[in-house]
Design a protein around this motif. Structure first.
Motif, short mmCIF file in Angstrom:
data_model
loop_
_atom_site.label_atom_id
_atom_site.label_comp_id
_atom_site.label_asym_id
_atom_site.label_seq_id
_atom_site.Cartn_x
_atom_site.Cartn_y
_atom_site.Cartn_z
N UNK A 34 40.83 40.09 57.40
CA UNK A 34 40.14 39.47 58.53
C UNK A 34 40.25 37.96 58.48
N UNK A 35 40.13 37.37 57.29
CA UNK A 35 40.18 35.92 57.15
C UNK A 35 41.57 35.40 57.51
N UNK A 36 42.62 36.11 57.09
CA UNK A 36 43.98 35.69 57.42
C UNK A 36 44.21 35.76 58.92
N UNK A 37 43.74 36.81 59.55
CA UNK A 37 43.90 36.94 60.99
C UNK A 37 43.16 35.85 61.74
N UNK A 51 38.74 24.69 53.07
CA UNK A 51 37.86 25.73 52.56
C UNK A 51 38.31 27.11 53.01
N UNK A 52 38.91 27.20 54.19
CA UNK A 52 39.38 28.51 54.67
C UNK A 52 40.45 29.08 53.75
N UNK A 72 36.24 21.69 56.30
CA UNK A 72 35.68 21.44 54.98
C UNK A 72 36.79 21.46 53.93
N UNK A 73 36.73 20.53 52.96
CA UNK A 73 37.76 20.39 51.95
C UNK A 73 37.20 20.68 50.56
#
Length: 208
Positions: free
Chosen positions: A186-189, A114-115, A82-83
């Motif tokens: 958590x998101x970075x991992x 999106x991430x 997703x962008x």
């Protein structure tokens, strides 16, 4: 189907809960906003639209809607394909820092996964927690990641909380208003990003 064989990760469930709450709040806020606009345009209430009370309500609804959209991005699920456009990113940043304590400058072009937008919003929320008296933030896109630099007169340093980002010491359990710290870690991992963070008395920096 055996339910035990179809368990979801707790992070995914938390993201779904966040997305559901934000989605369900957007509709009533939109209805309130529409009602305010109709009252402001109605000839039955001359001068009402320009009254301080109505302007206060309209500003509060607009701020809440903007904040909810930012929360939906930061705390919901984020698929990698997703962008997000630069214009939408600017609106999301305004929503994430709706308190007005941080003045954020974006140095970026193009559109974004999106991430990484989710991680940027979480990082800004972390900085907002550390800079309750306000400050200046530069969010610089350094492909393939971001460098977010903050400056202020005084920070509130909580080394045990920032341990979620720095990887040093023992990270303490966050309060509800601090959930962005473990979520960013958590998101970075999950995205395979190398997360670095520093904080001192006059500012902070987060890189991923």
């Amino acid at each position: 189907m055996n339910a035990r064989s179809n368990r979801m990760a707790s992070a995914d469930l938390a993201g779904l809960v966040g997305a559901r709450l934000c989605h369900d709040l957007v509709s009533p806020l939109g209805a309130i906003g529409n009602g305010v606009e109709l009252l402001q345009m109605s000839p039955d209430f001359p001068g009402l639209g320009d009254s301080p009370e109505m302007m206060l309500i309209a500003d509060a609804v607009a701020s809440a809607r903007s904040r909810i959209q930012a929360y939906r991005m930061a705390f919901g699920l984020a698929a990698g394909d997703q962008r997000v456009s630069l214009a939408d990113l600017k609106r999301l940043v305004e929503g994430a820092t709706g308190s007005g304590r941080l003045a954020v400058t974006l140095d970026a072009n193009g559109d974004f996964a999106r991430t990484e937008v989710r991680m940027l919003l979480l990082a800004l929320m972390c900085l907002e927690t550390a800079m309750p008296w306000g400050g200046q933030v530069l969010a610089l896109r350094v492909v393939p990641g971001w460098r977010i630099v903050a400056e202020c007169d005084r920070t509130r340093i909580d080394a045990d909380l920032w341990a979620w980002l720095t990887g040093t010491g023992t990270a303490r359990a966050p309060q509800p208003s601090e959930v962005q710290f473990p979520l960013l870690s958590e998101a970075a991992g999950a995205a395979g990003r190398n997360l670095r963070a520093e904080i001192d008395e006059r500012g902070a920096e987060i890189v991923f």
